[in-house]
Design a protein around this motif. Structure first.
Motif, PDB file in Angstrom:
ATOM      1  N   GLY A 122      18.586  54.917   1.807  1.00 10.97           N
ATOM      2  CA  GLY A 122      19.177  53.897   2.670  1.00 10.97           C
ATOM      3  C   GLY A 122      20.491  53.323   2.153  1.00 10.97           C
ATOM      4  O   GLY A 122      21.167  52.589   2.851  1.00 10.97           O
ATOM      5  N   VAL A 123      20.852  53.640   0.909  1.00  8.63           N
ATOM      6  CA  VAL A 123      22.145  53.201   0.379  1.00  8.63           C
ATOM      7  C   VAL A 123      23.170  54.310   0.648  1.00  8.63           C
ATOM      8  O   VAL A 123      22.962  55.458   0.238  1.00  8.63           O
ATOM      9  N   ASN A 124      24.241  53.947   1.336  1.00 14.25           N
ATOM     10  CA  ASN A 124      25.298  54.926   1.580  1.00 14.25           C
ATOM     11  C   ASN A 124      26.270  54.919   0.420  1.00 14.25           C
ATOM     12  O   ASN A 124      26.915  53.902   0.139  1.00 14.25           O
ATOM     13  N   LEU A 125      26.383  56.053  -0.266  1.00 14.58           N
ATOM     14  CA  LEU A 125      27.242  56.136  -1.449  1.00 14.58           C
ATOM     15  C   LEU A 125      28.419  57.044  -1.158  1.00 14.58           C
ATOM     16  O   LEU A 125      28.253  58.111  -0.553  1.00 14.58           O
ATOM     17  N   SER A 126      29.622  56.624  -1.558  1.00 13.92           N
ATOM     18  CA  SER A 126      30.788  57.506  -1.432  1.00 13.92           C
ATOM     19  C   SER A 126      31.749  57.266  -2.588  1.00 13.92           C
ATOM     20  O   SER A 126      31.743  56.207  -3.197  1.00 13.92           O
ATOM     21  N   PHE A 127      32.547  58.304  -2.897  1.00  9.69           N
ATOM     22  CA  PHE A 127      33.560  58.208  -3.966  1.00  9.69           C
ATOM     23  C   PHE A 127      34.945  58.019  -3.365  1.00  9.69           C
ATOM     24  O   PHE A 127      35.267  58.614  -2.355  1.00  9.69           O
ATOM     25  N   HIS A 128      35.757  57.190  -4.062  1.00 10.64           N
ATOM     26  CA  HIS A 128      37.130  56.921  -3.596  1.00 10.64           C
ATOM     27  C   HIS A 128      38.063  56.978  -4.800  1.00 10.64           C
ATOM     28  O   HIS A 128      37.670  56.571  -5.891  1.00 10.64           O
ATOM     29  N   PRO A 129      39.280  57.480  -4.594  1.00  9.65           N
ATOM     30  CA  PRO A 129      40.159  57.747  -5.741  1.00  9.65           C
ATOM     31  C   PRO A 129      40.401  56.485  -6.592  1.00  9.65           C
ATOM     32  O   PRO A 129      40.686  55.416  -6.053  1.00  9.65           O
ATOM     33  N   ALA A 130      40.304  56.648  -7.931  1.00 11.24           N
ATOM     34  CA  ALA A 130      40.554  55.542  -8.855  1.00 11.24           C
ATOM     35  C   ALA A 130      41.863  55.727  -9.612  1.00 11.24           C
ATOM     36  O   ALA A 130      42.310  54.824 -10.315  1.00 11.24           O
ATOM     37  N   GLY A 131      42.475  56.936  -9.500  1.00 15.29           N
ATOM     38  CA  GLY A 131      43.802  57.140 -10.105  1.00 15.29           C
ATOM     39  C   GLY A 131      43.818  57.115 -11.619  1.00 15.29           C
ATOM     40  O   GLY A 131      44.885  57.012 -12.224  1.00 15.29           O
ATOM     41  N   HIS A 132      42.671  57.198 -12.269  1.00 13.38           N
ATOM     42  CA  HIS A 132      42.613  57.113 -13.737  1.00 13.38           C
ATOM     43  C   HIS A 132      42.885  58.489 -14.357  1.00 13.38           C
ATOM     44  O   HIS A 132      43.818  58.646 -15.144  1.00 13.38           O
ATOM     45  N   ILE A 133      42.062  59.480 -13.981  1.00 16.92           N
ATOM     46  CA  ILE A 133      42.279  60.877 -14.389  1.00 16.92           C
ATOM     47  C   ILE A 133      41.808  61.753 -13.229  1.00 16.92           C
ATOM     48  O   ILE A 133      41.268  61.234 -12.253  1.00 16.92           O
ATOM     49  N   ILE A 134      41.962  63.050 -13.363  1.00 15.16           N
ATOM     50  CA  ILE A 134      41.513  63.938 -12.298  1.00 15.16           C
ATOM     51  C   ILE A 134      40.013  63.706 -12.044  1.00 15.16           C
ATOM     52  O   ILE A 134      39.224  63.687 -12.989  1.00 15.16           O
ATOM     53  N   GLY A 135      39.632  63.538 -10.798  1.00 17.58           N
ATOM     54  CA  GLY A 135      38.230  63.348 -10.427  1.00 17.58           C
ATOM     55  C   GLY A 135      37.723  61.923 -10.559  1.00 17.58           C
ATOM     56  O   GLY A 135      36.603  61.624 -10.144  1.00 17.58           O
ATOM     57  N   SER A 136      38.527  61.040 -11.150  1.00 21.59           N
ATOM     58  CA  SER A 136      38.025  59.679 -11.378  1.00 21.59           C
ATOM     59  C   SER A 136      37.842  58.955 -10.040  1.00 21.59           C
ATOM     60  O   SER A 136      38.657  59.078  -9.140  1.00 21.59           O
ATOM     61  N   SER A 137      36.747  58.214  -9.952  1.00 26.19           N
ATOM     62  CA  SER A 137      36.380  57.629  -8.666  1.00 26.19           C
ATOM     63  C   SER A 137      35.910  56.201  -8.800  1.00 26.19           C
ATOM     64  O   SER A 137      35.323  55.808  -9.809  1.00 26.19           O
ATOM     65  N   GLN A 138      36.156  55.458  -7.719  1.00 27.38           N
ATOM     66  CA  GLN A 138      35.445  54.209  -7.522  1.00 27.38           C
ATOM     67  C   GLN A 138      34.186  54.584  -6.732  1.00 27.38           C
ATOM     68  O   GLN A 138      34.227  55.465  -5.883  1.00 27.38           O
ATOM     69  N   VAL A 139      33.100  53.908  -7.021  1.00 30.24           N
ATOM     70  CA  VAL A 139      31.869  54.208  -6.292  1.00 30.24           C
ATOM     71  C   VAL A 139      31.641  53.095  -5.271  1.00 30.24           C
ATOM     72  O   VAL A 139      31.577  51.918  -5.628  1.00 30.24           O
ATOM     73  N   ARG A 140      31.542  53.486  -3.993  1.00 31.96           N
ATOM     74  CA  ARG A 140      31.297  52.502  -2.929  1.00 31.96           C
ATOM     75  C   ARG A 140      29.837  52.612  -2.508  1.00 31.96           C
ATOM     76  O   ARG A 140      29.331  53.718  -2.260  1.00 31.96           O
ATOM     77  N   LEU A 141      29.153  51.480  -2.477  1.00 28.07           N
ATOM     78  CA  LEU A 141      27.753  51.455  -2.052  1.00 28.07           C
ATOM     79  C   LEU A 141      27.648  50.534  -0.846  1.00 28.07           C
ATOM     80  O   LEU A 141      28.202  49.442  -0.851  1.00 28.07           O
ATOM     81  N   GLU A 142      26.933  50.993   0.189  1.00 32.79           N
ATOM     82  CA  GLU A 142      26.768  50.151   1.360  1.00 32.79           C
ATOM     83  C   GLU A 142      25.289  50.128   1.747  1.00 32.79           C
ATOM     84  O   GLU A 142      24.638  51.176   1.859  1.00 32.79           O
ATOM     85  N   TYR A 143      24.773  48.936   1.920  1.00 32.06           N
ATOM     86  CA  TYR A 143      23.356  48.799   2.309  1.00 32.06           C
ATOM     87  C   TYR A 143      23.246  47.641   3.289  1.00 32.06           C
ATOM     88  O   TYR A 143      23.573  46.500   2.963  1.00 32.06           O
TER      89      TYR A 143
END
Lengths: 388, 531
Positions: A122-143
């Motif tokens: 039930g938690v919607n998880l997605s990754f968003h660019p964090a600009g730190h290194i290649i592949g680095s992400s902010q994690v967004r959680l929505e419930y």
């Protein structure tokens, strides 16, 4: 609701003031606060700090856990964020090749693209660019309409190598604060790389080999991307070559350069530049390149004290973390109602946000009483090294 | 100020002496003579008077940055330097202006005439025009806190290279009395080595190097003047134009501290400069240096101190005779002149430092083991045919010190350093075992690499048991080899003993704490010191 928030805030303040040396007092407050949070606070606590790391009770997964768990969500592949021993890794698809390289090919890794959503209990998880290194992400959680974002490590400036940071709106924003002091203000990277290239050019004219020390993952790719190949030849240390190859084999194009080989004569590298990881700074390995000049590139180079402590001839102020303005901008753009501060100058930055009128806490003071402040200081003192 | 700022930061980033000399030479080529004089003034500690305290500067900066004071203080704690903190926090320079170092120093000197409000305006105005690094230097000059770590002898070498003049003469000139206003670069460095420059000025001391290679390249002992290396106070005693001056190496005038030598003002002929060592000496025995030191540290030397710690002067060289600079003569010639002079005058409390005759280096090596029983700390070896050069020179004067005493001790407390080390645990207290407990014996710092320092700092943070203000008690876990040059009984120390000149020799990663030394083994060393 206001009065409850004030109560919670009071609880945090009391902890900060160290009034809780008396265990009884402390326990009663903790009990009181947890009672409050369970029964009255209308917000859902999507994440809480546990001994193994940041935990999502509804989704039953951890973000960048420090100890073995079943389900680990990884913001990026630096060693202090991804550990071996997880049953299952969920990360951005560009982080997978590095996790495989470092943890082993048998690791069970699931990769997502930026913006792709996965529903976990039930938690919607997605990754968003964090600009730190290649592949680095902010994690967004929505419930149920409640949105939390974990920044991971990030920087605002587009470094030309990894996908640039994108602000994500949320209710609660968990931000890093490695450089959470206003003395840290980064110059545009074009200026820094002009300095780096000028330094190399000058060394070359004096018959020296230039050796620039940088982490194999992240800083190395960024430096390699911006070195001016018109000046001379560029070589990399084996561990950087390994990282570059892992990216390239996964179809992620980073600039590739030959590895330095032992057994070649010194003159072979005279005037060239070698990118090597910092743990080689004092090794006999360097002797092979005499005469040479060394440089290190890090955000800590902004102050004379840290610069002098570095075992390198030259220091460039270049970081993959946000500077003071960057941190403030990220918080503002997230439009978050509540900010939790971790990794670095947590106390300073949360206090600063409070004074701006924002609801902000140090993450380790928020909804947890297991935290050991000594370890935190050690890991994020400005001498513990950046990133990895 | 671009050039000066670049010089300052570049010098900080290299440890190589030749590189430092090159940097200074390049700088001298780039700037005009007026700036050179100011640069020399700053490099030799002739800085302008303080025009605003760092606290006042902080107040002004707070208004300009619009930051809360607590945040400023957090920044200061991380940076460790007020001038630098301010330079980093001020808003970015919008319209930078390039002016010479001389321009800005005159700008700062002009603050003298101004009241506080005007000073503030002038400083804010300067900040608007300067880059970050320039602001740092500017702030340091305004608060009279600019420190240049470049050794004088490198500055002198660079000047010698740049001007083609002889370095001894330049050193002499730089050490003499001069002020940056009212002198030109050319006038300052004009040297005539045969005339006495300044009535009071000492010559630059010739410093000995450690003998770290073997004797293969040293030929015969007969080519060398060999003396005991006394543990005393190195001074030059100068008599010129009817006046006596006793200078130590830190260029402090010590006339007041040694009334027993004041008769030399009458007894020595004009135009005499003698180099030697002051020692505490009683009943035919040399007393430990710390007694002499505590006598010097007192404001007034009273009769009691004079009786308890009498001073003598062991003369070992003569640099000026009959008002002639004789440093270009060989040591043998100078030594002969010194002996004749002392013989003729037969002065109380003054004697020629004795020399040691040996037929082989092996013989000397054997004698070295007996140094401590002579209250000496080894030998001085000086080439008989060498001239008296300035600064630390290669090969002609060597000191062959006895090995330091050493013990393995356990780290028990750590404390943060000061200034730029304020965020690093760099000062340590060590303990030795007694009956299963660690008893603290001494503090020591330094002697370990920066890399090790960082690792220890991290370890301290992770292994803290207790905090008392800046001091942390740590879990016993790290062993260090400590060296020291002496030991004495002490009632102030818990262990009952005090070490002299303790230094960290090595971090013994290979040793467990159980393998560290005991208090009993240190007591044994103490016993060996007793006559």
């Amino acid at each position: 609701m206001n009065s409850i928030l004030i109560n919670l805030y009071f609880f945090v303040m009391v902890k900060e003031l160290n009034l809780y040396e008396n265990d009884l007092l402390c326990n009663s407050f903790t009990y009181f606060a947890s009672l409050m949070s369970m029964s009255f606070i209308p917000r859902t606590h999507l994440l809480q700090l546990s001994p193994k790391g940041l935990y999502c009770p509804i989704g039953d997964f951890y973000i960048d856990p420090s100890r073995a768990v079943d389900r680990a969500v990884i913001t990026h592949a630096h060693g202090d964020h991804v550990k071996a021993g997880m049953k299952h890794y969920l990360t951005h698809q560009d982080s997978s090749p590095i996790i495989k390289l470092r943890i082993g090919t048998t690791a069970n890794i699931q990769g997502l693209a930026y913006g792709e959503t996965l529903n976990i209990n039930g938690v919607n998880l997605s990754f968003h660019p964090a600009g730190h290194i290649i592949g680095s992400s902010q994690v967004r959680l929505e419930y149920k309409g409640e949105i939390w974002v974990v920044s991971g490590d990030y920087k605002i400036e587009d470094d030309g190598v990894c996908t640039a940071f994108e602000s994500v709106k949320c209710h609660t924003f968990i931000t890093e604060s490695t450089f959470g002091l206003p003395i840290y203000k980064w110059a545009p990277q074009a200026e820094v790389f002009n300095e780096v290239n000028a330094w190399w050019q000058q060394n070359r004219e004096r018959g020296l080999t230039s050796i620039i020390l940088s982490y194999a993952l992240g800083k190395a790719q960024r430096i390699l991307h911006h070195l001016d190949p018109g000046i001379g030849e560029i070589f990399v240390h084996g561990s950087i070559k390994e990282t570059n190859d892992a990216f390239r084999n996964a179809g992620i194009m980073v600039k590739d350069f030959p590895v330095v080989l032992s057994g070649k004569s010194k003159d072979h590298y005279r005037g060239a530049i070698i990118v090597a990881p910092p743990n080689w700074a004092n090794a006999n390995w360097l002797k092979k390149f005499q005469p040479y000049a060394t440089a290190s590139a890090s955000g800590w180079m902004a102050t004379r004290g840290s610069k002098q402590k570095m075992p390198a001839d030259k220091g460039f102020t270049l970081s993959d973390h946000a500077d003071w303005e960057g941190l403030n901008k990220a918080v503002k753009d997230s439009k978050a109602e509540r900010v939790l501060v971790t990794h670095g100058y947590t106390k300073v930055f949360s206090k600063w946000l409070n004074e701006l009128g924002l609801e902000a806490y140090e993450l380790h003071h928020f909804g947890s009483n297991i935290f050991d402040s000594n370890t935190q200081i050690a890991e994020h003192s400005n001498l513990g090294g950046e990133a990895e | 100020m671009k050039n000066f700022v670049k010089l300052f930061y570049d010098l900080e980033q290299t440890n190589q002496q030749q590189e430092k000399i090159n940097l200074i030479c390049n700088y001298l080529h780039q700037v005009d003579d007026e700036e050179k004089i100011w640069m020399l003034a700053l490099f030799t500690g002739r800085r302008p008077r303080r025009m605003a305290t760092t606290l006042l500067q902080k107040k002004w900066a707070l208004e300009r940055c619009e930051l809360p004071e607590w945040l400023f203080d957090e920044c200061y704690a991380a940076v460790g330097d007020m001038a630098e903190t301010i330079s980093l926090l001020l808003p970015a320079t919008e319209k930078s202006e390039e002016h010479s170092l001389s321009f800005w120093i005159k700008y700062i000197l002009a603050l003298e005439e101004k009241d506080e409000d005007e000073r503030k305006l002038a400083v804010l105005n300067a900040w608007d025009k300067l880059s970050n690094q320039e602001r740092f230097i500017f702030n340091k000059i305004v608060s009279a806190t600019l420190k240049i770590d470049t050794p004088q002898n490198l500055l002198v070498k660079a000047l010698a290279h740049y001007t083609g003049l002889n370095s001894a003469g330049i050193m002499h000139k730089l050490m003499s009395k001069w002020t940056p206003d009212g002198i030109t670069f050319v006038n300052l460095l004009q040297v005539n080595s045969n005339t006495v420059q300044e009535v009071s000025a000492p010559y630059p001391f010739l410093l000995a190097q450690n003998l770290d290679s073997g004797f293969e390249q040293m030929q015969e002992p007969a080519d060398w003047l060999i003396e005991w290396k006394w543990d005393g106070l190195r001074v030059q005693i100068i008599k010129r134009e009817g006046k006596l001056f006793i200078w130590n190496r830190a260029e402090e005038l010590l006339n007041d501290k040694f009334p027993e030598f004041l008769f030399l003002e009458e007894a020595l002929p004009d135009g005499t400069v003698i180099d030697g060592e002051i020692l505490a000496y009683k009943n035919g025995k040399i007393l430990p240096y710390h007694l002499l030191q505590s006598r010097i540290s007192k404001k007034h030397v009273n009769a009691k101190a004079l009786a308890e710690v009498p001073a003598v002067f062991f003369a070992f060289d003569i640099l000026e005779l009959d008002a002639k600079d004789i440093r270009e003569l060989t040591l043998s010639e100078r030594r002969k002149m010194l002996a004749e002079l002392l013989d003729k005058l037969s002065l109380k409390n003054i004697q020629l430092s004795g020399s040691i005759e040996v037929s082989s280096w092996e013989e000397l090596a054997n004698l070295r083991n007996a140094s401590r029983s002579y209250a000496a700390e080894g030998f001085m070896l000086k080439r008989k045919d060498s001239i008296y050069e300035s600064g630390r020179q290669h090969g002609n004067w060597l000191k062959w010190k006895i090995d330091p005493l050493c013990i393995d001790a356990v780290l028990i407390y750590a404390q943060t350093g000061s200034g730029s080390r304020s965020n690093l645990f760099t000062e340590y207290t060590f303990g030795l075992w007694e009956e299963g407990k660690l008893i603290s014996i001494t503090k020591a710092s330094g002697g370990i690499s920066d890399r090790e320092q960082l690792a220890i700092d991290k370890w301290v943070r992770q292994n803290t048991i207790e905090k008392f203000g800046p001091v942390r008690t740590v879990k016993p876990g790290l062993v260090f080899e400590l060296g020291f040059e002496g030991i004495q009984e002490s009632t102030r120390h818990k262990s009952g003993m005090a070490l002299r000149f303790p230094v960290i020799l090595k971090w013994r990663l290979d040793k467990k704490i159980e393998e560290a030394d005991t208090l009993a083994s240190l007591r044994k060393i103490l016993e060996s010191f007793k006559p």
